[in-house]
Design an enzyme around this catalytic site. Structure first.
Site, short mmCIF file in Angstrom:
data_model
loop_
_atom_site.label_atom_id
_atom_site.label_comp_id
_atom_site.label_asym_id
_atom_site.label_seq_id
_atom_site.Cartn_x
_atom_site.Cartn_y
_atom_site.Cartn_z
N ARG A 180 0.85 -1.20 0.00
CA ARG A 180 0.00 0.00 0.00
C ARG A 180 0.88 1.25 0.00
O ARG A 180 1.51 1.57 1.01
CB ARG A 180 -0.94 0.02 1.21
CG ARG A 180 -1.80 1.28 1.24
CD ARG A 180 -3.01 1.17 2.16
NE ARG A 180 -2.69 1.09 3.58
CZ ARG A 180 -3.59 1.20 4.56
NH1 ARG A 180 -4.87 1.38 4.26
NH2 ARG A 180 -3.23 1.08 5.82
N ASP A 200 -4.08 2.58 13.74
CA ASP A 200 -3.30 3.35 12.79
C ASP A 200 -3.88 4.75 12.70
O ASP A 200 -4.68 5.16 13.55
CB ASP A 200 -3.20 2.64 11.43
CG ASP A 200 -4.54 2.54 10.70
OD1 ASP A 200 -5.54 3.16 11.15
OD2 ASP A 200 -4.59 1.86 9.66
#
Length: 542
Positions: free
Chosen positions: A162, A443
């Protein structure tokens, strides 16, 4: 270093990453930058125009100009690439060496190595993360700490990457005086060093694409893929990309996004925490969209349920994977009862996903892999559920944007948001983007929800269930109390807590919240702005 003409590094490569930033690799990045950066910046400007329309009350809808794409049943996406036929459990995490080995050995089908929301983009994290992935692909990665050795298993998980979103720059690499896109930096280095090797090994360059808000942003990615493949003389169509549907505008353009990436598409993913953040942020001008405590915004509330059902229907209509969301729980040691309650939440979440028709799911910790695998093995007998067409689903634009969420704003909910935002931001500035908070591996998305909720509650003078009006002055002592607690946590620098607290208190007073805290806090990372975490620190040369 020998650098191509017009290229400047504001900081030397970290030790061990010199060959990642080779002359040829940077020249490849320069081609991508010079070809695509103007389009990227235009698309970011388009985001602002759409936000202005939303602020004035114009609702988001399915686009009338792309109705033919949605109604045309003749097109479908590319078949699954090698290793992506069965993705029933994917593990995610940053790219530090130990994490890469453990994730690849976890028993999950795939590992999404993350340069985005679970990564703090320090120079070392970004460049050495690329070195770690290069070594993992070639099976030369190992790691030793305290006498314990870590090596790859015989059959590691399939690797997906990612890169950062279109909005984030990489300001330590300047091309023609402008910072390169973080997206192109992360994608380009990985592709340049590894695409041919992956194809030789029977796999391929596979990606997760974050934070998109429009199908034209997907078209840009598709063009990047085509040029990159051509530049290296590789087979067109060898790239596969799964798009995270984690912004409210993208939820109205799922089919268009798949269409733009057709030959490169491997599906969509419910990026649910960022989706909640985007839902609040995009509808910031509307008091009706004020949410209760973030713990009340579950997957079963109307707008979340609508988005999930539409995503599954859309993906299976076009014969690609509909991936479920993250379970962020981590094992709770020394409290078996609390641990069992946490694991029960994981099981319930995964059972809901497999019954809904998802083709796989995410976990954040290796200990959750077996739990998720057992549930998907029981509920999904084949490699995927593309045959579950969900033709019963009818989702309207009003359902996608429905702000009704039952629940209350509690004083504890306010305090939890302050604590989570401060803990995460301080850790992020310190170089850690994957942070355990209250037995959850969080996150940036969690901090973003906390941030915009605090702003939203102040903006609209929301009341707690005990009758207290939430305002910046109400939050001031809470920030002070929680900052003192966070500063005592292991690995947290009190100077970084101070930066985080000042930033968050500025945010709750703002007319509108910033788009992304990661953009705002980048100046505190080495080689970007302030070095050493102090607002009075040394400035890096730019």
């Amino acid at each position: 270093m020998s650098l191509p003409t017009g290229v400047h590094l504001t900081i030397a490569p970290p030790k061990g990453g010199e060959d990642i930033l080779s002359h040829d690799a940077i020249e490849f990045l320069a081609v991508l930058h010079r070809t695509f950066d103007n389009r990227r910046l235009e698309l970011l400007e388009n985001r602002k125009k759409i936000q202005d329309d939303l602020d004035r009350g114009k609702p988001l809808t399915f686009l009338p100009e792309t109705a033919e794409i949605r109604s045309n049943l003749a097109w479908s996406c590319a078949p699954p690439a090698p290793g992506l036929e069965d993705r029933r459990v994917e593990i995610t995490g940053p790219t530090d060496r130990k994490m890469v080995i453990n994730a690849l050995n976890s028993g999950a089908k795939t590992f999404m190595a993350d340069f985005e929301d679970s990564n703090s983009p320090t120079w070392s994290n970004i460049v050495l993360g690329q070195a770690n992935l290069r070594d993992a692909i070639r099976r030369t990665i190992d790691f030793e700490i305290s006498g314990k050795q870590y090596k790859l298993s015989e059959k590691p998980a399939v690797l997906l990457i990612r890169p950062r979103g279109w909005h984030l720059p990489e300001p330590r690499l300047l091309i023609d005086g402008k910072p390169v896109s973080g997206s192109l930096f992360d994608f380009g280095l990985y592709f340049f060093h590894n695409a041919a090797e992956l194809l030789k090994r029977g796999s391929g360059p596979y990606f997760y694409l974050p934070k998109m808000e429009h199908h034209l942003e997907a078209r840009l990615w598709n063009d990047v893929f085509c040029l990159a493949t051509s530049q290296l003389g590789l087979r067109q169509g060898s790239i596969r990309a799964t798009v995270l549907i984690e912004t409210l505008p993208a939820a109205f353009q799922m089919e268009e996004i798949l269409y733009e990436l057709k030959e490169h598409s491997s599906g969509l993913n419910c990026g649910r925490w960022d989706y909640i953040f985007s839902f609040i942020k995009k509808q910031r001008a509307h008091k009706a969209c004020v949410f209760p405590d973030r713990t009340d915004v579950t997957m079963t509330v109307p707008f979340m349920d609508a988005y999930v059902r539409l995503l599954i229907q859309t993906c299976h209509k076009r014969k690609v994977a509909a991936m479920g969301g993250m379970s962020a729980q981590i094992p709770i040691k020394n409290d078996s009862a609390a641990n069992e309650r946490a694991m029960a939440k994981v099981r319930a979440d995964k059972e809901r996903e497999v019954k809904a028709g998802h083709d796989g799911t995410w976990v954040a910790h290796p200990a959750l892999v077996k739990i998720a695998l057992d549930i998907f093995n029981e509920g999904m007998k084949g490699p995927n559920q593309y045959h579950v067409r969900r033709e019963d689903v009818v989702v309207t634009d009003k359902q996608i944007a429905d702000p009704k969420v039952p629940g209350k704003i509690t004083e504890q909910g306010v305090r939890d948001n302050v604590s989570a935002a401060l803990s995460y931001c301080a850790a992020w500035i310190s170089g850690n983007g994957c942070v355990p908070i209250n037995h959850l591996m969080e996150d940036a998305a969690t901090a973003e929800i906390a941030r915009v909720q605090l702003w939203q509650w102040c903006k609209y003078s929301s009341k707690t269930d005990s009758g207290k009006i939430i305002s910046p002055s109400y939050l001031t002592p809470i920030f002070s109390e929680e900052a003192s607690k966070v500063a005592q946590l292991p690995g947290i620098d009190s100077a970084h807590v101070k930066i985080a607290s000042e930033y968050m208190q500025g945010q709750v007073k703002a007319h509108w919240p910033s788009d992304f805290l990661t953009s705002d806090l980048m100046l505190h990372l080495e080689g970007v702005g302030v070095v050493g975490g102090s607002s009075g620190g040394k400035k890096a040369a730019l």
